[in-house]
Design an enzyme around this catalytic site. Structure first.
Site, PDB file in Angstrom:
ATOM      1  N   SER A  43      28.371  27.928  -4.193  1.00 50.01           N
ATOM      2  CA  SER A  43      29.790  27.614  -4.417  1.00 50.01           C
ATOM      3  C   SER A  43      30.681  28.417  -3.469  1.00 50.01           C
ATOM      4  O   SER A  43      31.633  27.889  -2.882  1.00 50.01           O
ATOM      5  CB  SER A  43      30.186  27.958  -5.853  1.00 50.01           C
ATOM      6  OG  SER A  43      29.529  27.139  -6.773  1.00 50.01           O
ATOM      7  N   ARG A  84      33.079  27.104  -0.042  1.00 48.30           N
ATOM      8  CA  ARG A  84      34.515  27.394   0.016  1.00 48.30           C
ATOM      9  C   ARG A  84      34.852  28.268   1.216  1.00 48.30           C
ATOM     10  O   ARG A  84      35.956  28.164   1.781  1.00 48.30           O
ATOM     11  CB  ARG A  84      34.950  28.055  -1.295  1.00 48.30           C
ATOM     12  CG  ARG A  84      34.985  27.039  -2.462  1.00 48.30           C
ATOM     13  CD  ARG A  84      34.933  27.755  -3.788  1.00 48.30           C
ATOM     14  NE  ARG A  84      35.154  26.896  -4.944  1.00 48.30           N
ATOM     15  CZ  ARG A  84      34.210  26.141  -5.526  1.00 48.30           C
ATOM     16  NH1 ARG A  84      32.968  26.117  -5.042  1.00 48.30           N
ATOM     17  NH2 ARG A  84      34.493  25.408  -6.590  1.00 48.30           N
ATOM     18  N   GLY A 111      27.602  17.527  -4.230  1.00 50.12           N
ATOM     19  CA  GLY A 111      28.771  17.103  -4.995  1.00 50.12           C
ATOM     20  C   GLY A 111      29.960  18.012  -4.729  1.00 50.12           C
ATOM     21  O   GLY A 111      31.101  17.557  -4.621  1.00 50.12           O
ATOM     22  N   GLN A 147      34.859  21.578  -9.685  1.00 47.80           N
ATOM     23  CA  GLN A 147      35.017  20.739  -8.490  1.00 47.80           C
ATOM     24  C   GLN A 147      36.313  19.939  -8.571  1.00 47.80           C
ATOM     25  O   GLN A 147      37.041  19.818  -7.586  1.00 47.80           O
ATOM     26  CB  GLN A 147      33.815  19.815  -8.339  1.00 47.80           C
ATOM     27  CG  GLN A 147      32.539  20.593  -8.045  1.00 47.80           C
ATOM     28  CD  GLN A 147      31.301  19.722  -8.014  1.00 47.80           C
ATOM     29  OE1 GLN A 147      31.364  18.521  -8.249  1.00 47.80           O
ATOM     30  NE2 GLN A 147      30.172  20.345  -7.718  1.00 47.80           N
ATOM     31  N   ASP A 176      24.802  24.965 -14.606  1.00 45.36           N
ATOM     32  CA  ASP A 176      23.723  24.710 -13.641  1.00 45.36           C
ATOM     33  C   ASP A 176      22.380  25.282 -14.100  1.00 45.36           C
ATOM     34  O   ASP A 176      21.364  25.070 -13.432  1.00 45.36           O
ATOM     35  CB  ASP A 176      24.090  25.315 -12.277  1.00 45.36           C
ATOM     36  CG  ASP A 176      25.268  24.581 -11.647  1.00 45.36           C
ATOM     37  OD1 ASP A 176      25.483  23.396 -11.965  1.00 45.36           O
ATOM     38  OD2 ASP A 176      25.989  25.206 -10.834  1.00 45.36           O
ATOM     39  N   LYS A 211      24.656  15.253 -12.922  1.00 47.59           N
ATOM     40  CA  LYS A 211      24.367  16.243 -11.879  1.00 47.59           C
ATOM     41  C   LYS A 211      23.471  15.585 -10.819  1.00 47.59           C
ATOM     42  O   LYS A 211      23.419  14.375 -10.720  1.00 47.59           O
ATOM     43  CB  LYS A 211      23.725  17.488 -12.502  1.00 47.59           C
ATOM     44  CG  LYS A 211      24.675  18.244 -13.427  1.00 47.59           C
ATOM     45  CD  LYS A 211      25.840  18.838 -12.660  1.00 47.59           C
ATOM     46  CE  LYS A 211      26.803  19.570 -13.587  1.00 47.59           C
ATOM     47  NZ  LYS A 211      28.000  20.016 -12.877  1.00 47.59           N
ATOM     48  N   ARG A 254      20.032  15.435 -15.793  1.00 47.60           N
ATOM     49  CA  ARG A 254      19.161  16.597 -16.062  1.00 47.60           C
ATOM     50  C   ARG A 254      18.613  16.621 -17.482  1.00 47.60           C
ATOM     51  O   ARG A 254      17.607  17.284 -17.735  1.00 47.60           O
ATOM     52  CB  ARG A 254      19.901  17.905 -15.726  1.00 47.60           C
ATOM     53  CG  ARG A 254      20.025  18.080 -14.226  1.00 47.60           C
ATOM     54  CD  ARG A 254      20.600  19.407 -13.806  1.00 47.60           C
ATOM     55  NE  ARG A 254      20.445  19.550 -12.368  1.00 47.60           N
ATOM     56  CZ  ARG A 254      21.176  20.334 -11.598  1.00 47.60           C
ATOM     57  NH1 ARG A 254      22.138  21.071 -12.131  1.00 47.60           N
ATOM     58  NH2 ARG A 254      20.959  20.404 -10.301  1.00 47.60           N
TER      59      ARG A 254
HETATM   60  C1  S3P Z   1      30.460  23.740  -8.696  1.00 47.96           C
HETATM   61  C2  S3P Z   1      30.903  23.277  -9.913  1.00 47.96           C
HETATM   62  C3  S3P Z   1      30.000  22.701 -10.923  1.00 47.96           C
HETATM   63  C4  S3P Z   1      28.547  23.054 -10.648  1.00 47.96           C
HETATM   64  C5  S3P Z   1      28.172  22.839  -9.215  1.00 47.96           C
HETATM   65  C6  S3P Z   1      29.032  23.719  -8.310  1.00 47.96           C
HETATM   66  C7  S3P Z   1      31.437  24.284  -7.748  1.00 47.96           C
HETATM   67  O1  S3P Z   1      30.119  21.285 -10.906  1.00 47.96           O
HETATM   68  O2  S3P Z   1      27.695  22.277 -11.482  1.00 47.96           O
HETATM   69  O3  S3P Z   1      26.818  23.170  -9.000  1.00 47.96           O
HETATM   70  O4  S3P Z   1      31.046  24.936  -6.756  1.00 47.96           O
HETATM   71  O5  S3P Z   1      32.650  24.093  -7.972  1.00 47.96           O
HETATM   72  P1  S3P Z   1      31.214  20.509 -11.806  1.00 47.96           P
HETATM   73  O6  S3P Z   1      32.549  20.780 -11.241  1.00 47.96           O
HETATM   74  O7  S3P Z   1      30.828  19.064 -11.696  1.00 47.96           O
HETATM   75  O8  S3P Z   1      31.023  21.048 -13.201  1.00 47.96           O
END
Ligand code: S3P
Length: 437
Positions: A27, A31, A99, A174, A320, A347, A351
């Site tokens: 994450s 960013r 994602g 996200q 996660d 996901k 899952r």
């Molecule tokens: C993430 C947010 C989460 C997480 C993903 C990483 C992020 O997803 O499951 O692995 O870096 O903002 P969601 O926003 O769909 O919950």
């Protein structure tokens, strides 16, 4: 990467022992590339996750005209283009399996003066984008997607964005981040209020890049019209990668393992709470700050686990980690109940369904519910399981195999490289039994 291909044969490991440091946080790495690219000046990133997901994000910004150098695998040097310095790409922008990459980029690209198209691999092409399209459209952005709000996502540029006050309906960092990133380009103020607080790396990093932002758990507010100033980012080790070893060392008798400098952002460490409720023996040593993020060394020793009702309040903070938690539950004494986790169904794979199918193949009794599962702990047997191209499912079954009665074959493991390159070598180095088939 399609995600298909490659398999592991796992099992026969010894007690898990020694010390290791897992790769950088996914994450934070995504960013760091994004804000570094939009900043004025040169951003140096150390501890960068050299995984396929984060490399895909870096390639997207290169396609948008940003220069990114790689002095070593875990470093990136980004020559920021400034908020308005990105160039129209010559083709579709490929987010791979990520994602996070696609949803956060939707926010950034919604504010540009050019059109763009985001594409992804087979798994990402089945993941819902409506959740970012809806709030961003309220800000004035314009999108086209496939039926059901699926990628490819076509983004029409040259729109004037207006700040909004948004109340999230799904707990998603996200979605929150996409709105805040679009908010950099919007007129007026943008705020997000969450029913369940989620990871706050976007907020923390915007502040580190000098953008005025107010935030507290579950709330964030910023205004457009400022400047991001380059800064150096030191990425902590990824708690989600450490999670597999926390479970492995808890399960295998005789284990004692120290995980160094693990990111301990409270919005990520829900699994620690759940494992401790199950009876795990995990000690936090030497808590400190690393690039503005809390980190600690984690010493984990084998302990017999018991089944629990996973507190729903912990779910967003361990979203996660459910594949790993399901394995812990399968090995625990008694029943574990998971509720309030329907997000697991959208996901990298579904899952709940993928873990249920795999655990059943290993002789574990598990019932799926719409938003969770009921797992009867006991003995884990050998057999063949399918990860459905989902990195965290593959690694979780590698852990399960360490206490299985017989060998476990895990199909479709290539996507482990999206988040944890080197997983096999690190696992073998601490005594786990894992081989490429
Ligand atoms: C993430 C947010 C989460 C997480 C993903 C990483 C992020 O997803 O499951 O692995 O870096 O903002 P969601 O926003 O769909 O919950």
């Amino acid at each position: 990467m399609s995600g298909s291909g490659a398999a592991w044969v796992a099992g026969g490991g010894r007690a898990v022992q020694g010390e290791l440091k897992v790769p950088g946080d996914k994450s934070v790495s995504h960013r760091a590339i994004m804000l570094g690219a939009l900043a004025e000046g040169t951003t140096r990133v150390s501890g960068f996750l050299e995984g396929e997901d984060t490399r895909a994000t870096a390639r997207v910004f290169e396609s948008l005209g940003v220069r990114i150098d790689t002095p070593s695998a875990s470093e990136r040097v980004i020559q920021g283009a400034g908020l308005w310095g990105l160039h129209a790409p010559s083709g579709a922008l490929d987010c791979g399996n990520a994602g996070t990459g696609m949803r956060l980029l939707a926010g950034v690209l919604a504010g540009q003066r050019f059109d763009s198209t985001l594409v992804g691999d087979g798994s990402l092409s089945r993941r819902p984008m409506q959740r970012v399209m809806d709030p961003l459209s309220r800000m004035g952005a314009s999108f086209e997607a496939e039926p059901g709000g699926l990628p490819p996502l076509r983004i029409h540029g040259n729109k004037v964005l207006q700040g909004i006050d948004h109340q999230t309906t799904v707990a998603s960092a996200q979605v929150k981040s996409a709105i805040l990133l679009a908010g950099l380009y919007a007129r007026g103020e943008t705020s997000v209020v969450e029913a369940h607080p989620t990871r706050d790396y976007t907020e923390r990093m915007l502040a580190a890049f000098g953008w005025p932002i107010e935030f507290s758990p579950g709330r964030a507010r910023l205004a457009g019209g400022h400047v991001l100033r380059a800064t150096d980012i030191d990425v902590p080790a990824d708690f989600s990668s450490a999670a597999f070893f926390l479970v492995a060392a808890s399960l295998v008798p005789g284990s004692a393992l120290r995980l160094r400098a693990v990111g301990m952002n409270p919005r990520r460490t829900g699994l620690l709470g759940a494992l401790r409720l199950m009876g795990a023996d995990i000690v936090e040593e030497n808590p400190r700050e690393h690039g503005g993020e809390p980190v600690a060394d984690l010493l984990v020793r084998h302990a017999p686990l018991r089944g629990i009702e996973v507190p729903e309040a912990l779910v967003p903070d361990m979203i996660d980690e459910f594949p790993a938690l399901f394995v812990a539950a399968a090995a625990a004494r008694g029943r574990t109940v998971v509720r309030g986790a329907s997000e697991l169904r959208v996901k990298e794979s579904d899952r709940i369904a993928t873990m249920a199918a795999g655990l059943r193949a290993l002789g574990v009794s598990i019932d799926e519910t719409p938003d969770g599962a009921v797992i009867e702990g006991g003995r884990i047997g050998g057999g063949t399981v399918h990860s459905h191209g989902d990195h965290r499912i593959a690694m979780s079954f590698a852990v399960a195999a360490q206490i299985a009665g017989d060998e476990v074959r895990i199909e479709d493991v290539a996507n482990v490289a999206t988040s944890f390159p080197g997983f096999v070598a690190l696992s073998n180095g601490i005594g786990m039994g894992l081989a490429e088939a």
